[in-house]
Design an enzyme around this catalytic site. Structure first.
Site, PDB file in Angstrom:
ATOM      1  CE  LYS A 148      -1.161   1.892   4.387  1.00  0.00           C
ATOM      2  NZ  LYS A 148      -2.002   2.068   5.539  1.00  0.00           N
ATOM      3  CG  HIS A 178      -0.878  -4.886   7.607  1.00  0.00           C
ATOM      4  ND1 HIS A 178      -0.808  -3.647   7.043  1.00  0.00           N
ATOM      5  CD2 HIS A 178      -1.131  -4.687   8.914  1.00  0.00           C
ATOM      6  CE1 HIS A 178      -1.020  -2.744   7.964  1.00  0.00           C
ATOM      7  NE2 HIS A 178      -1.220  -3.343   9.121  1.00  0.00           N
ATOM      8  CE  LYS A 182      -4.051  -6.083  12.189  1.00  0.00           C
ATOM      9  NZ  LYS A 182      -2.973  -6.065  13.154  1.00  0.00           N
ATOM     10  CD  GLU A 216      -2.719   4.083  13.736  1.00  0.00           C
ATOM     11  OE1 GLU A 216      -1.627   3.569  13.513  1.00  0.00           O
ATOM     12  OE2 GLU A 216      -3.252   4.909  12.979  1.00  0.00           O
ATOM     13  CG  ASP A 235      -2.657   5.971   6.038  1.00  0.00           C
ATOM     14  OD1 ASP A 235      -1.895   5.502   5.174  1.00  0.00           O
ATOM     15  OD2 ASP A 235      -2.438   5.905   7.258  1.00  0.00           O
ATOM     16  CG  HIS A 240      -5.913  -0.985   6.665  1.00  0.00           C
ATOM     17  ND1 HIS A 240      -5.266  -1.903   5.879  1.00  0.00           N
ATOM     18  CD2 HIS A 240      -5.004  -0.030   6.933  1.00  0.00           C
ATOM     19  CE1 HIS A 240      -4.022  -1.495   5.688  1.00  0.00           C
ATOM     20  NE2 HIS A 240      -3.842  -0.363   6.306  1.00  0.00           N
TER      21      HIS A 240
HETATM   22  P1  NAD Z   1      11.861   3.167   2.536  1.00  0.00           P
HETATM   23  O1  NAD Z   1      11.988   4.535   1.961  1.00  0.00           O
HETATM   24  O2  NAD Z   1      12.314   2.927   3.931  1.00  0.00           O
HETATM   25  O3  NAD Z   1      12.677   2.151   1.607  1.00  0.00           O
HETATM   26  C1  NAD Z   1      12.643   2.220   0.208  1.00  0.00           C
HETATM   27  C2  NAD Z   1      13.514   1.137  -0.402  1.00  0.00           C
HETATM   28  O4  NAD Z   1      13.439   1.271  -1.821  1.00  0.00           O
HETATM   29  C3  NAD Z   1      14.986   1.212  -0.025  1.00  0.00           C
HETATM   30  O5  NAD Z   1      15.479  -0.107   0.151  1.00  0.00           O
HETATM   31  C4  NAD Z   1      15.642   1.829  -1.278  1.00  0.00           C
HETATM   32  O6  NAD Z   1      16.976   1.410  -1.474  1.00  0.00           O
HETATM   33  C5  NAD Z   1      14.764   1.237  -2.350  1.00  0.00           C
HETATM   34  N1  NAD Z   1      14.796   2.049  -3.564  1.00  0.00           N
HETATM   35  C6  NAD Z   1      14.430   3.344  -3.723  1.00  0.00           C
HETATM   36  N2  NAD Z   1      14.631   3.736  -5.002  1.00  0.00           N
HETATM   37  C7  NAD Z   1      15.115   2.674  -5.663  1.00  0.00           C
HETATM   38  C8  NAD Z   1      15.520   2.438  -7.013  1.00  0.00           C
HETATM   39  N3  NAD Z   1      15.462   3.391  -7.956  1.00  0.00           N
HETATM   40  N4  NAD Z   1      15.949   1.200  -7.332  1.00  0.00           N
HETATM   41  C9  NAD Z   1      16.014   0.215  -6.408  1.00  0.00           C
HETATM   42  N5  NAD Z   1      15.645   0.372  -5.129  1.00  0.00           N
HETATM   43  C10 NAD Z   1      15.221   1.596  -4.766  1.00  0.00           C
HETATM   44  O7  NAD Z   1      10.352   2.738   2.324  1.00  0.00           O
HETATM   45  P2  NAD Z   1       9.477   1.711   3.201  1.00  0.00           P
HETATM   46  O8  NAD Z   1       8.933   2.442   4.380  1.00  0.00           O
HETATM   47  O9  NAD Z   1      10.244   0.466   3.432  1.00  0.00           O
HETATM   48  O10 NAD Z   1       8.234   1.444   2.243  1.00  0.00           O
HETATM   49  C11 NAD Z   1       8.296   0.593   1.113  1.00  0.00           C
HETATM   50  C12 NAD Z   1       6.887   0.416   0.538  1.00  0.00           C
HETATM   51  O11 NAD Z   1       6.059  -0.173   1.532  1.00  0.00           O
HETATM   52  C13 NAD Z   1       6.209   1.735   0.157  1.00  0.00           C
HETATM   53  O12 NAD Z   1       5.371   1.497  -0.956  1.00  0.00           O
HETATM   54  C14 NAD Z   1       5.361   2.049   1.384  1.00  0.00           C
HETATM   55  O13 NAD Z   1       4.247   2.839   1.049  1.00  0.00           O
HETATM   56  C15 NAD Z   1       4.946   0.655   1.780  1.00  0.00           C
HETATM   57  N6  NAD Z   1       4.571   0.526   3.189  1.00  0.00           N
HETATM   58  C16 NAD Z   1       5.472   0.803   4.181  1.00  0.00           C
HETATM   59  C17 NAD Z   1       5.096   0.638   5.504  1.00  0.00           C
HETATM   60  C18 NAD Z   1       6.062   0.897   6.620  1.00  0.00           C
HETATM   61  O14 NAD Z   1       5.684   0.678   7.769  1.00  0.00           O
HETATM   62  N7  NAD Z   1       7.278   1.313   6.350  1.00  0.00           N
HETATM   63  C19 NAD Z   1       3.804   0.204   5.829  1.00  0.00           C
HETATM   64  C20 NAD Z   1       2.908  -0.081   4.793  1.00  0.00           C
HETATM   65  C21 NAD Z   1       3.311   0.078   3.485  1.00  0.00           C
END
Ligand code: NAD
Length: 483
Positions: A148, A178, A182, A216, A235, A240
């Site tokens: 998402k 996610h 659950k 939350e 969001d 969800h």
């Molecule tokens: P983040 O910014 O922490 O990590 C991004 C990752 O993408 C890094 O590993 C980076 O190296 C890689 N990346 C960026 N540009 C790149 C490129 N051009 N080529 C290859 N790799 C590249 O992001 P995150 O928080 O881990 O989120 C990732 C996804 O999961 C997003 O779509 C976010 O919306 C979704 N998401 C995250 C969470 C959370 O809790 N962090 C929760 C739900 C959904």
């Protein structure tokens, strides 16, 4: 009760964004637990792909640090971590460029399940899909997992669906929500469809209303600038809470099969009435408890984005005509609590004199904390005081009822990743479902944007804006306490 671990086929799982926050907090710890739980075949591999240049050893050190931070001390040991790290490899790749793709191709093995987890910004989904295809890394049996947010409105969700569909069939695309992973959410389906007890009563004739709460205690903190472009409706509600609503409201699927279940969910979304402005309350938290206000977190004093939303939703079909669903979700509230509460109607006639002691039957499905199900029933008050009534809970906490295994209920991510490897899409959203949910949400959002609607403020540590209480009071109902 001994839980059964069903092994999956050997796999190569590529995590794009393997150095990101989600990989560190959820994906890698989840895989570790499945590995030590004996579900991950020993010759399976995890290949992390991200932009930074590093070798396997450097990446493994990062994974070790993530496990030490996010797997509780009692649930990990050195032997398990070392064995798990041996399954992990790293390749530096540029999603939008050409570097790294030949290396990745060389690493992939034939004859094992290939899954690609897109744990990167959605703007990279198209580039990844295209390169996987062009480089001959993904074939018709491969699966992709996407995170998402899946779009921010109908148009962008359609665009994402289109770009993925250029290279992958719907049966290969696993859109994660996610909440569906659950344990209790799946139990909702078991309770409804594996017992004769509830289903005959599961309709407007016997159910007064349904409340779905996802509360939350945290604020938007460091994510404020991003969150300000989204808000609670986009969001949380569109995905969800909508999924929870669907599982409560859907007709019995003919089989517990991915398309049968998703067809029924889709019908619910399509049956949702538009929500008029008077049935929506939006809020923004104020400063308090040593933390800044929402607008400060957002870095935008004029922000009109909601950190809280409550709304009354009607499902226009035979089963639910006359039974409202009240949904609410927000940040910086009194407690971290998610639950679904189904309130039944009064018996048609009371044979008891102390009718004022009567309380409705309520079936509460708790998602967090302490997953479980609780049914409030009326009984006779014990003792010699005559025929007086009192309400007691029939409580089933999964952790207690399932004994030591109950504590090992898999986290949503671990279960969902194993479902991807198994090729089971039941707990993933189909493209048309996501689009239908946006088609419902878009006009609601557009209406408040058109009116220039300002969210009401609320004190942190409360249950949200006062007006949200009125949403229920004016219908002669009350929100359940957030605890
Ligand atoms: P983040 O910014 O922490 O990590 C991004 C990752 O993408 C890094 O590993 C980076 O190296 C890689 N990346 C960026 N540009 C790149 C490129 N051009 N080529 C290859 N790799 C590249 O992001 P995150 O928080 O881990 O989120 C990732 C996804 O999961 C997003 O779509 C976010 O919306 C979704 N998401 C995250 C969470 C959370 O809790 N962090 C929760 C739900 C959904």
């Amino acid at each position: 009760m001994v839980s059964r671990v069903i092994p999956v086929d050997t796999f190569d799982l590529v995590i794009f964004g393997g150095t990101g926050d989600l990989a560190r907090r959820k994906i890698l710890p989840g895989l570790y637990r499945r590995f030590t739980g004996g579900q991950m075949p020993p010759d399976s591999r995890i290949i992390a792909a991200a932009r930074s240049e590093m070798d396997d050893a450097a990446y493994r050190a990062q994974v070790r640090a993530a496990l030490e931070e996010f797997v509780p001390a009692g649930k990990r040991d050195e032997g398990g971590i070392s064995a798990f790290l041996e399954r992990i490899h790293y390749v530096a790749i540029d999603a939008t460029g050409t570097s790294g793709w030949a290396d990745l191709k060389k690493m992939m093995r034939p004859d094992v399940v290939r899954a690609f987890y897109f744990s990167v910004a959605p703007s990279l989904f198209g580039a990844l899909a295209e390169r996987l295809h062009e480089n001959g890394i993904a074939g018709p049996q491969s699966r992709i997992v996407v995170e998402k947010p899946f779009g921010r409105d109908l148009e962008s969700a359609r665009a994402l669906n289109r770009v993925l569909a250029l290279h992958f069939a719907e049966e290969q695309i696993y859109r994660i929500d996610h909440y569906l992973g659950k344990e209790t959410v799946q139990n909702l389906m078991a309770v409804r469809f594996a017992n004769i007890l509830f289903e005959p009563l599961w309709k407007a004739q016997y159910i007064d209303h349904v409340q779905i709460t996802v509360a939350e205690t945290v604020g938007v903190g460091g994510r404020g600038a991003y969150y300000d472009t989204s808000g609670a409706m986009r969001d949380m509600v569109q995905n969800h809470l909508m999924q929870l609503l669907c599982l409560i409201a859907m007709e019995p699927p003919y089989h517990f099969d991915p398309n049968a279940v998703r067809d029924e969910k889709l019908k619910v979304i399509r049956a949702l009435d538009p929500v008029p402005p008077e049935d929506i309350v939006r809020g923004q938290y104020l400063a308090g408890g040593g933390q800044e206000s929402y607008v400060d977190h957002a870095g935008n004093p004029r922000s009109r984005t909601e950190s809280y939303i409550a709304l009354k939703v009607h499902i226009a079909n035979w089963r639910w005509k006359g039974t409202p669903f009240y949904l609410r979700t927000g940040k910086r509230l009194r407690a971290r609590a998610s639950e679904i509460a189904i309130t039944f109607r009064e018996p048609p006639h009371s044979i008891f004199d102390d009718a004022e002691d009567w309380r409705e039957n309520v079936l509460v499905i708790r998602l967090q904390p302490d997953e479980g199900i609780n049914l409030k029933v009326m009984i006779k008050e014990p003792g010699p005081g005559g025929m007086r009534l009192t309400q007691v809970p029939l409580d089933m906490s999964f952790a207690e009822a399932l004994g030591p295994d109950g504590e090992d209920i898999p986290d949503a991510y671990e279960r969902l990743i194993m479902d991807v490897i198994r090729g089971n899409q039941t707990l993933f959203m189909r493209g048309d479902e996501v689009e239908a949910a946006w088609a419902w949400a878009d006009p609601i959002i557009a209406a408040w944007e058109r009116r220039g609607d300002r969210p009401k403020t609320y004190e942190p540590g409360t249950s949200g804006p006062e007006d949200a209480l009125m949403l229920m009071h004016r219908d002669g109902r009350r929100w359940r306490e957030i605890r």
